[in-house]
Design a protein around this motif. Structure first.
Motif, PDB file in Angstrom:
ATOM      1  N   LYS B  90      47.921  35.171  37.049  1.00 20.04           N
ATOM      2  CA  LYS B  90      46.793  34.553  37.751  1.00 20.04           C
ATOM      3  C   LYS B  90      46.121  35.600  38.638  1.00 20.04           C
ATOM      4  CE  LYS B  90      47.459  30.342  39.387  1.00 20.04           C
ATOM      5  NZ  LYS B  90      47.721  29.219  40.333  1.00 20.04           N
ATOM      6  N   ALA B  91      46.941  36.426  39.300  1.00 13.66           N
ATOM      7  CA  ALA B  91      46.401  37.484  40.162  1.00 13.66           C
ATOM      8  C   ALA B  91      45.609  38.496  39.337  1.00 13.66           C
ATOM      9  CB  ALA B  91      47.520  38.170  40.930  1.00 13.66           C
ATOM     10  N   ILE B  92      46.121  38.844  38.161  1.00 13.04           N
ATOM     11  CA  ILE B  92      45.406  39.778  37.275  1.00 13.04           C
ATOM     12  C   ILE B  92      44.065  39.156  36.861  1.00 13.04           C
ATOM     13  CG2 ILE B  92      45.452  41.024  35.071  1.00 13.04           C
ATOM     14  CD1 ILE B  92      47.439  42.153  37.072  1.00 13.04           C
ATOM     15  N   ARG B  94      42.338  36.948  38.525  1.00 11.35           N
ATOM     16  CA  ARG B  94      41.448  36.950  39.690  1.00 11.35           C
ATOM     17  C   ARG B  94      40.860  38.339  39.917  1.00 11.35           C
ATOM     18  NH1 ARG B  94      45.428  33.177  43.207  1.00 11.35           N
ATOM     19  NH2 ARG B  94      44.337  31.208  42.899  1.00 11.35           N
ATOM     20  N   PHE B  95      41.637  39.386  39.665  1.00 11.26           N
ATOM     21  CA  PHE B  95      41.132  40.754  39.773  1.00 11.26           C
ATOM     22  C   PHE B  95      39.944  40.929  38.833  1.00 11.26           C
ATOM     23  CE2 PHE B  95      41.396  45.290  40.493  1.00 11.26           C
ATOM     24  CZ  PHE B  95      40.906  45.819  39.315  1.00 11.26           C
ATOM     25  N   TRP B  96      40.092  40.484  37.589  1.00 10.42           N
ATOM     26  CA  TRP B  96      39.019  40.657  36.603  1.00 10.42           C
ATOM     27  C   TRP B  96      37.834  39.726  36.852  1.00 10.42           C
ATOM     28  CZ3 TRP B  96      38.525  45.080  34.609  1.00 10.42           C
ATOM     29  CH2 TRP B  96      39.657  45.863  34.333  1.00 10.42           C
ATOM     30  N   GLN B  98      36.721  39.038  39.793  1.00 16.75           N
ATOM     31  CA  GLN B  98      35.955  39.682  40.866  1.00 16.75           C
ATOM     32  C   GLN B  98      35.323  41.001  40.431  1.00 16.75           C
ATOM     33  OE1 GLN B  98      38.241  40.293  44.417  1.00 16.75           O
ATOM     34  NE2 GLN B  98      38.855  38.167  44.557  1.00 16.75           N
ATOM     35  N   PHE B  99      35.855  41.628  39.376  1.00 20.65           N
ATOM     36  CA  PHE B  99      35.423  42.955  38.978  1.00 20.65           C
ATOM     37  C   PHE B  99      33.944  42.983  38.621  1.00 20.65           C
ATOM     38  CE2 PHE B  99      36.106  47.223  37.817  1.00 20.65           C
ATOM     39  CZ  PHE B  99      35.373  47.467  36.658  1.00 20.65           C
ATOM     40  N   GLY B 100      33.209  43.875  39.249  1.00 16.38           N
ATOM     41  CA  GLY B 100      31.790  44.028  38.940  1.00 16.38           C
ATOM     42  C   GLY B 100      30.893  42.936  39.498  1.00 16.38           C
ATOM     43  N   ILE B 130      34.882  50.070  31.803  1.00 23.70           N
ATOM     44  CA  ILE B 130      36.188  49.648  32.323  1.00 23.70           C
ATOM     45  C   ILE B 130      36.458  48.197  31.942  1.00 23.70           C
ATOM     46  CG2 ILE B 130      37.543  49.217  34.420  1.00 23.70           C
ATOM     47  CD1 ILE B 130      36.012  51.566  35.708  1.00 23.70           C
ATOM     48  N   GLN B 134      39.678  47.958  29.714  1.00 21.56           N
ATOM     49  CA  GLN B 134      40.869  47.520  30.439  1.00 21.56           C
ATOM     50  C   GLN B 134      40.898  46.028  30.712  1.00 21.56           C
ATOM     51  OE1 GLN B 134      42.214  50.257  33.490  1.00 21.56           O
ATOM     52  NE2 GLN B 134      40.568  51.654  32.887  1.00 21.56           N
TER      53      GLN B 134
END
Lengths: 221, 221
Positions: B90-92, B94-96, B98-100, B130, B134
């Motif tokens: 879930k954290a991963i 959320r990282f994506w 927010q990305f960009g 990215i 990724q």
């Protein structure tokens, strides 16, 4: 509360974003190894491999698995170690907390930066903008002791570390938060009564020395 | 069930994110079209901080900021999950998510010309590379076999970013340079809920072109 494995935090002392994670881990009673990045030296190999995209601290490694971005990390900590809960119990309460966390991330550091990075006199608009942001946060706080209500929680954790930079902002801006925003200042004082907060935040005068040095390095002084 | 209302604006990718999530969850809602630039009294009451759409109102209680709304929807209607259930993944996600997001370079690309726009274009290309390599990797969707909140968060790239590139007259996302993202975009707009909830392309292009012309119009001294 069980540690649930090995916890490592890549951090640096001046970063308010790292302070958020330190406070969250302390609130949950999680034992962790802090590995400090050298602010003026090169970035460690572990940092570069754990956060190849941003190459920034904080990075939390739980059983070797890396997590980046402070608000993501704090939410992960809250979900992994359940006691005491940092986010509100209701979905609506959590949405309000995340809304204000987003507001804080969009506005607070940048508004402060515009003041302490100034060459020469700080424009009145920059000071006004910063104070206005604090006033909006005062509105969100209302009559509560903490943003979380009666208890210190997620939003308090997200915001209080940024206040370690306020002394620098006040010095360069020529104003005092306690005069302009007394409610906000009172909230700061309540947070600073908490051991976990005091342990995570640096001396604001040390931050000021860092800002002065940073400005010299940028050729501003 | 308590009443659900959504204040939106037809060309906004941010309101569409919320529409897609509500539809995927099968939540009935009333849609209220805000007539920009005339913001309704209700909107200003529900989102006094940013005065923007989308705003979701559930049982009379407003929630603003599209990404915050998405998480609220996920928590309130947990069937057909749109986020991984374990904390780490879930954290991963959320990282994506927010990305960009909310980056100045998208605004610059759309509103500026010349050197500023070129610099923004370069930053966008780096970010997309990215995201593709990724974030997406070899998966069909960011969510795996089915779309999830990460796909929804980047769901403005097909159609909206495409029409922006057309309006600006600069093509950044070629199928040859971003083959996987391009394939993702084609798959994304084929998902039933997405396909049935997209603005008319011609109308959107006209809207974007109109805005672009205003931004680059020479100022009359």
């Amino acid at each position: 509360m069980s540690n649930l494995g090995e916890v490592v935090l890549l951090e640096c002392w001046a970063s308010p974003f790292c302070m958020r994670v330190k406070i969250a881990l302390a609130e949950k009673g999680v034992e962790y190894e802090a590995r400090t990045e050298d602010l003026y030296g090169g970035k460690s190999d572990l940092l570069l491999t754990s956060n190849p995209i941003y190459k920034k601290v904080p990075v939390l490694l739980h059983n070797g698995k890396p997590l980046c971005e402070s608000t993501v990390i704090v939410a992960y900590i809250d979900e992994t170690w359940s006691s005491p809960p940092l986010l509100p119990a209701s979905a609506y309460g959590r949405a309000q907390a995340k809304f204000w966390a987003d507001f804080i991330d969009k506005k607070v550091f940048d508004a402060g930066y515009k003041i302490w990075i100034c060459k020469g006199e700080v424009p009145e608009t920059a000071k006004k903008d910063f104070i206005e942001i604090l006033k909006q946060l005062e509105g969100a706080l209302g009559e509560k002791d903490f943003f979380g209500g009666d208890s210190f929680g997620f939003l308090d954790i997200i915001l209080i570390p940024l206040t370690s930079w306020f002394y620098s902002i006040e010095k360069f801006g020529g104003f005092e938060v306690k005069e302009e925003c007394p409610k906000f200042s009172a909230w700061m004082n309540r947070c600073m009564q908490r051991e976990n907060v005091v342990n995570a935040l640096p001396d604001p005068k040390k931050v000021y020395e860092f800002v002065v040095r940073f400005r010299k390095m940028q050729g501003i002084e | 069930m308590e009443e659900v209302k959504l204040h939106g604006f037809w060309p906004s990718p941010f309101s569409h994110r919320v529409i897609w999530a509500l539809k995927l969850k099968g939540v009935e809602y009333e849609y209220i079209e805000e007539d920009f630039p005339n913001k309704s009294e209700l909107l200003l009451k529900y989102n006094p901080v940013h005065k923007k759409i989308p705003v979701l109102v559930h049982g009379g209680k407003p929630i603003a900021e599209s990404l915050v709304i998405l998480e609220y929807i996920e928590e309130t209607w947990p069937h057909n999950p749109l986020l991984p259930t374990d904390a780490y993944h879930k954290a991963i996600a959320r990282f994506w998510i927010q990305f960009g997001q909310g980056k100045d370079y998208f605004r610059s690309f759309f509103q500026e010309s010349g050197e500023e726009q070129e610099k923004a274009a370069k930053e966008i290309l780096e970010m997309l590379k990215i995201l593709e390599e990724q974030g997406l990797g070899d998966k069909k969707f960011f969510g795996g076999d089915a779309i999830n909140l990460v796909d929804i968060a980047h769901g403005w790239l097909p159609l909206w970013f495409e029409t922006i590139q057309e309006a600006v007259g600069v093509k950044l996302m070629e199928p040859t340079t971003f083959p996987r993202l391009h394939a993702w975009m084609l798959n994304f707009v084929q998902v039933d809920v997405i396909k049935q909830n997209l603005p008319d392309r011609q109308k959107l292009f006209a809207h974007m072109k109109n805005l672009r012309d205003k931004f680059v119009a020479p100022t009359i001294v």
